[in-house]
Design an enzyme around this catalytic site. Structure first.
Site, PDB file in Angstrom:
ATOM      1  N   ASN A  79     -12.146  -0.829  -1.053  1.00 60.27           N
ATOM      2  CA  ASN A  79     -11.429  -1.208   0.197  1.00 60.27           C
ATOM      3  C   ASN A  79     -12.271  -1.015   1.340  1.00 60.27           C
ATOM      4  O   ASN A  79     -12.600   0.170   1.651  1.00 60.27           O
ATOM      5  CB  ASN A  79      -9.929  -0.767   0.291  1.00 60.27           C
ATOM      6  CG  ASN A  79      -9.265  -1.243   1.513  1.00 60.27           C
ATOM      7  OD1 ASN A  79      -8.908  -2.573   1.620  1.00 60.27           O
ATOM      8  ND2 ASN A  79      -9.213  -0.357   2.332  1.00 60.27           N
ATOM      9  N   GLU A  80     -12.450  -2.054   2.204  1.00 59.82           N
ATOM     10  CA  GLU A  80     -13.062  -1.981   3.577  1.00 59.82           C
ATOM     11  C   GLU A  80     -14.239  -0.818   3.537  1.00 59.82           C
ATOM     12  O   GLU A  80     -14.327   0.090   4.416  1.00 59.82           O
ATOM     13  CB  GLU A  80     -12.145  -1.566   4.539  1.00 59.82           C
ATOM     14  CG  GLU A  80     -11.105  -2.804   4.806  1.00 59.82           C
ATOM     15  CD  GLU A  80     -10.218  -2.680   6.036  1.00 59.82           C
ATOM     16  OE1 GLU A  80     -10.194  -1.489   6.631  1.00 59.82           O
ATOM     17  OE2 GLU A  80      -9.651  -3.422   6.319  1.00 59.82           O
TER      18      GLU A  80
ATOM     19  N   TYR B 151      -6.817  -9.056  11.423  1.00 57.95           N
ATOM     20  CA  TYR B 151      -5.540  -8.859  12.262  1.00 57.95           C
ATOM     21  C   TYR B 151      -5.766  -9.241  13.465  1.00 57.95           C
ATOM     22  O   TYR B 151      -6.738  -9.091  14.312  1.00 57.95           O
ATOM     23  CB  TYR B 151      -5.423  -7.414  12.135  1.00 57.95           C
ATOM     24  CG  TYR B 151      -4.987  -6.796  10.724  1.00 57.95           C
ATOM     25  CD1 TYR B 151      -3.614  -7.132  10.045  1.00 57.95           C
ATOM     26  CD2 TYR B 151      -5.794  -6.015   9.903  1.00 57.95           C
ATOM     27  CE1 TYR B 151      -3.347  -6.769   8.832  1.00 57.95           C
ATOM     28  CE2 TYR B 151      -5.615  -5.756   8.953  1.00 57.95           C
ATOM     29  CZ  TYR B 151      -4.335  -5.918   8.085  1.00 57.95           C
ATOM     30  OH  TYR B 151      -4.166  -5.347   6.860  1.00 57.95           O
TER      31      TYR B 151
ATOM     32  N   GLU C 245      -6.434  -9.228   3.331  1.00 56.35           N
ATOM     33  CA  GLU C 245      -5.540  -8.786   4.314  1.00 56.35           C
ATOM     34  C   GLU C 245      -5.593  -9.967   5.543  1.00 56.35           C
ATOM     35  O   GLU C 245      -6.465  -9.861   6.248  1.00 56.35           O
ATOM     36  CB  GLU C 245      -5.778  -7.382   4.855  1.00 56.35           C
ATOM     37  CG  GLU C 245      -5.693  -6.340   3.629  1.00 56.35           C
ATOM     38  CD  GLU C 245      -6.143  -4.721   4.124  1.00 56.35           C
ATOM     39  OE1 GLU C 245      -5.749  -4.591   5.368  1.00 56.35           O
ATOM     40  OE2 GLU C 245      -6.531  -4.107   3.101  1.00 56.35           O
TER      41      GLU C 245
ATOM     42  N   GLU D  32       0.765  -1.108  -0.013  1.00 53.75           N
ATOM     43  CA  GLU D  32       0.054   0.191  -0.016  1.00 53.75           C
ATOM     44  C   GLU D  32       0.933   1.276  -0.039  1.00 53.75           C
ATOM     45  O   GLU D  32       1.900   1.145   0.531  1.00 53.75           O
ATOM     46  CB  GLU D  32      -0.909  -0.105   1.197  1.00 53.75           C
ATOM     47  CG  GLU D  32      -1.677   1.179   1.479  1.00 53.75           C
ATOM     48  CD  GLU D  32      -2.795   1.048   2.484  1.00 53.75           C
ATOM     49  OE1 GLU D  32      -2.778  -0.107   3.347  1.00 53.75           O
ATOM     50  OE2 GLU D  32      -3.645   2.137   2.610  1.00 53.75           O
TER      51      GLU D  32
ATOM     52  N   GLN E 130       1.457  -6.385   5.421  1.00 52.39           N
ATOM     53  CA  GLN E 130       1.792  -6.274   4.058  1.00 52.39           C
ATOM     54  C   GLN E 130       2.860  -6.832   3.801  1.00 52.39           C
ATOM     55  O   GLN E 130       3.519  -8.003   4.470  1.00 52.39           O
ATOM     56  CB  GLN E 130       1.749  -4.963   4.154  1.00 52.39           C
ATOM     57  CG  GLN E 130       0.277  -4.189   4.115  1.00 52.39           C
ATOM     58  CD  GLN E 130       0.032  -2.618   3.946  1.00 52.39           C
ATOM     59  OE1 GLN E 130       0.988  -2.274   2.878  1.00 52.39           O
ATOM     60  NE2 GLN E 130      -0.959  -2.235   4.140  1.00 52.39           N
TER      61      GLN E 130
ATOM     62  N   ASN F 153      -6.648   1.570   2.732  1.00 50.88           N
ATOM     63  CA  ASN F 153      -7.480   2.689   2.925  1.00 50.88           C
ATOM     64  C   ASN F 153      -6.896   3.854   1.977  1.00 50.88           C
ATOM     65  O   ASN F 153      -7.834   4.726   1.586  1.00 50.88           O
ATOM     66  CB  ASN F 153      -7.334   3.295   4.261  1.00 50.88           C
ATOM     67  CG  ASN F 153      -7.713   2.167   5.360  1.00 50.88           C
ATOM     68  OD1 ASN F 153      -8.514   1.471   5.277  1.00 50.88           O
ATOM     69  ND2 ASN F 153      -7.093   2.287   6.557  1.00 50.88           N
TER      70      ASN F 153
HETATM   71  O1  AHR Z   1      -3.052  -2.967   6.123  1.00 55.34           O
HETATM   72  C1  AHR Z   1      -3.179  -1.627   6.775  1.00 55.34           C
HETATM   73  C2  AHR Z   1      -4.742  -1.360   6.750  1.00 55.34           C
HETATM   74  O2  AHR Z   1      -5.629  -2.318   7.365  1.00 55.34           O
HETATM   75  C3  AHR Z   1      -5.095  -1.418   5.322  1.00 55.34           C
HETATM   76  O3  AHR Z   1      -5.038  -0.017   4.587  1.00 55.34           O
HETATM   77  C4  AHR Z   1      -6.849  -1.176   5.592  1.00 55.34           C
HETATM   78  O4  AHR Z   1      -7.373  -1.905   4.387  1.00 55.34           O
HETATM   79  C5  AHR Z   1      -6.834  -2.017   6.871  1.00 55.34           C
HETATM   80  O5  AHR Z   1      -7.843  -1.562   7.709  1.00 55.34           O
END
Ligand code: AHR
Length: 498
Positions: A173-174, A245, A293, A28, A348, A73
């Site tokens: 995205n999201e 995450y 992700e 990103e 990432q 993001n």
């Molecule tokens: O990977 C970091 C961030 O985590 C990304 O920009 C977003 O998609 C997620 O919230």
């Protein structure tokens, strides 16, 4: 209580083929992922394009078949046109996602070149936050149309005669998250994603699209979001994303090591939502998961930096040994669901919550989480086998019935059998008894182990405290392979047909 783990494997009982794309990753425009990560003109290891050769070598070691780009993001406020053409003419912009300044000296064409350099394929995301279907279809035209039109000829003018042939496209995205620029409710997003995907596929019918699912299992809209948005966009999408995450901010290690259980629950629930919509629509087409992700992320939360600076040190989690174990269990969950998880991206790749770290002007090194990913990517390609598993369990305040041992198994086309196993127990070794029902002629190759008495051990530029060791793998006794898994360890048992 005696801790034990019994696994039965049969080469005929497969979950499904592991799609190579589950070993994808993500870059990103965020912190030092691009600037100071994959791209650092003037660095002693930089090539004529400014790509760091030391970083490229580590990326190639991981053998990632695709890399998602440019966000995250970031993409929800990105004008892709800012990142093409002569660098001196490109605008500097505020990036509202991360409160930084984006110089745009790296953009789509640079990314495509870098992908070719590291033998990977691009997975592009379009901006459905501040922009929409028009900008999205123009980007597909820029990347994939051979020539003779405004955008495709501009690509040729910018130096890329042949189309890039980008196959995978994320529809934003999201978009379920209020933190996202242009956040929408599921109905508004589903309608927009459908129109964008329709025009993108009219531009290039060979592309495949990914609808945004929930940005975490904990979202209040989880489930409703998937079913509403997917129902609206079904005909024009191929995958639905999930993001997850894990963290250990409360320093509760037993609980942290159990978090792969939640990954499994999340995958099952998303599969249920996708199949519900398929059933409701009596649709022939099945929608699969793009887990685009996934990782551990918590160490860097709350780190301070100067607002609006370029490429700050943000989201630079320094991963410890326990994080590598959790990453290993997330990979196991992905492999156990190989029939439905067709794409996955470790988020990432460089510097930003990443397996690879760099110093500006300095070296590049492997974080702890590098290793489970490296071995899975190398030996976890083939058929994911059903893991008929029975073992002792434990409870935490959050989770019940957490297996002490977490396993997955992949049979490669070259006759390699890899069993990936994490012992979550903090103190006791566990003997994994693997009954090999029909593996005559398979001989042990090696036992690779990642173990460390200190769950907080980390790797730095100077010292690799967490690194794999190779041990001999004992031969099976009849059909049973007995392997001791050290307390708190990640393991790969490798056998090969003679
Ligand atoms: O990977 C970091 C961030 O985590 C990304 O920009 C977003 O998609 C997620 O919230």
């Amino acid at each position: 209580m005696e801790k034990y783990a019994k696994l039965t494997l049969c080469s005929e009982y497969a979950v499904g083929d592991v799609d190579d794309r589950v070993y994808g990753s993500f870059i990103e425009h965020l912190g030092r992922a691009v600037y100071g990560g994959i791209y650092e003109p003037g660095h002693p290891a930089a090539d004529e394009n400014g790509f760091r050769a030391d970083v490229a070598a580590l990326v190639k070691e991981l053998n990632v078949p695709l890399v998602r780009y440019p966000g995250g993001n970031f993409v929800s406020g990105y004008n892709w046109e800012d990142g093409i053409g002569p660098v001196k003419d490109r605008p500097r912009r505020l990036d509202l996602a991360w409160s930084t300044t984006e110089p745009n000296t790296f953009g789509t064409d640079e990314f495509m070149k870098w992908c070719a350099r590291v033998n990977t394929a691009p997975m592009m995301a379009v901006n459905l936050g501040t922009r929409g279907a028009d900008a999205a279809r123009n980007l597909v035209e820029y990347c994939n149309h051979p020539g003779g039109t405004c955008w495709s000829d501009l690509r040729r003018k910018n130096g890329a005669e042949k189309p890039y042939g980008v196959k995978l496209w994320c529809l934003g995205n999201e978009m379920d998250g209020p933190w996202q620029m242009g956040h929408k409710d599921a109905a508004a997003y589903g309608a927009l994603a459908n129109e964008a995907a329709k025009l993108m596929k009219w531009t290039d019918p060979s592309i495949r699209t990914v609808l945004c699912g929930s940005s975490s299992y904990g979202m209040r809209t989880f489930g409703e979001w998937e079913t509403t948005a997917l129902d609206l966009a079904y005909d024009n999408v191929d995958y639905v994303s999930m993001h997850q995450y894990h963290g250990n901010s409360d320093q509760y290690l037993e609980n942290f090591l159990a978090k792969g259980v939640e990954t499994e629950q999340f995958i099952r629930s998303v599969v249920a939502a996708l199949d519900y919509v398929q059933g409701k629509r009596h649709a022939k087409k099945r929608i699969d998961i793009s887990f685009d992700e996934w990782n551990v992320w918590y160490h860097s939360n709350g780190a301070q930096f100067e607002k609006w600076c370029e490429a700050p040190h943000i989201l630079e989690d320094v991963y410890n040994f326990a994080d590598a174990l959790v990453a290993g269990t997330m990979l196991n969950a992905i492999l156990r669901h190989a029939d439905r998880v067709k794409i996955a991206c470790l988020a990432q790749l460089v510097n930003v919550i990443a397996p690879i770290m760099t110093e500006n002007g300095g070296g590049a090194w492997k974080q702890t989480i590098f290793y489970p990913f490296y071995y899975a990517s190398k030996y976890g390609r083939g058929k994911s086998l059903q893991t008929l598993f029975e073992g002792s369990k434990y409870d935490t305040r959050w989770y019940s019935d957490v297996p002490h041992a977490d396993v997955s198994a992949v049979l490669g086309a070259d006759g390699t059998l890899a069993v990936f196993a994490v012992n979550r127990d903090l103190t006791d070794p566990i003997t994994l008894e693997t009954k090999l029902l029909d593996f005559e002629g398979f001989a042990p190759v090696k036992h690779v182990v990642l173990e460390n008495a200190d769950p907080e051990a980390v790797n730095t530029a100077e010292c690799e405290a967490v690194r794999p060791a190779e041990k001999p793998l004992a031969a099976p006794d009849g059909r049973t392979l007995r392997t001791v898994l050290a307390p708190m360890s990640w393991n790969m048992l490798l056998l090969k047909k003679r």
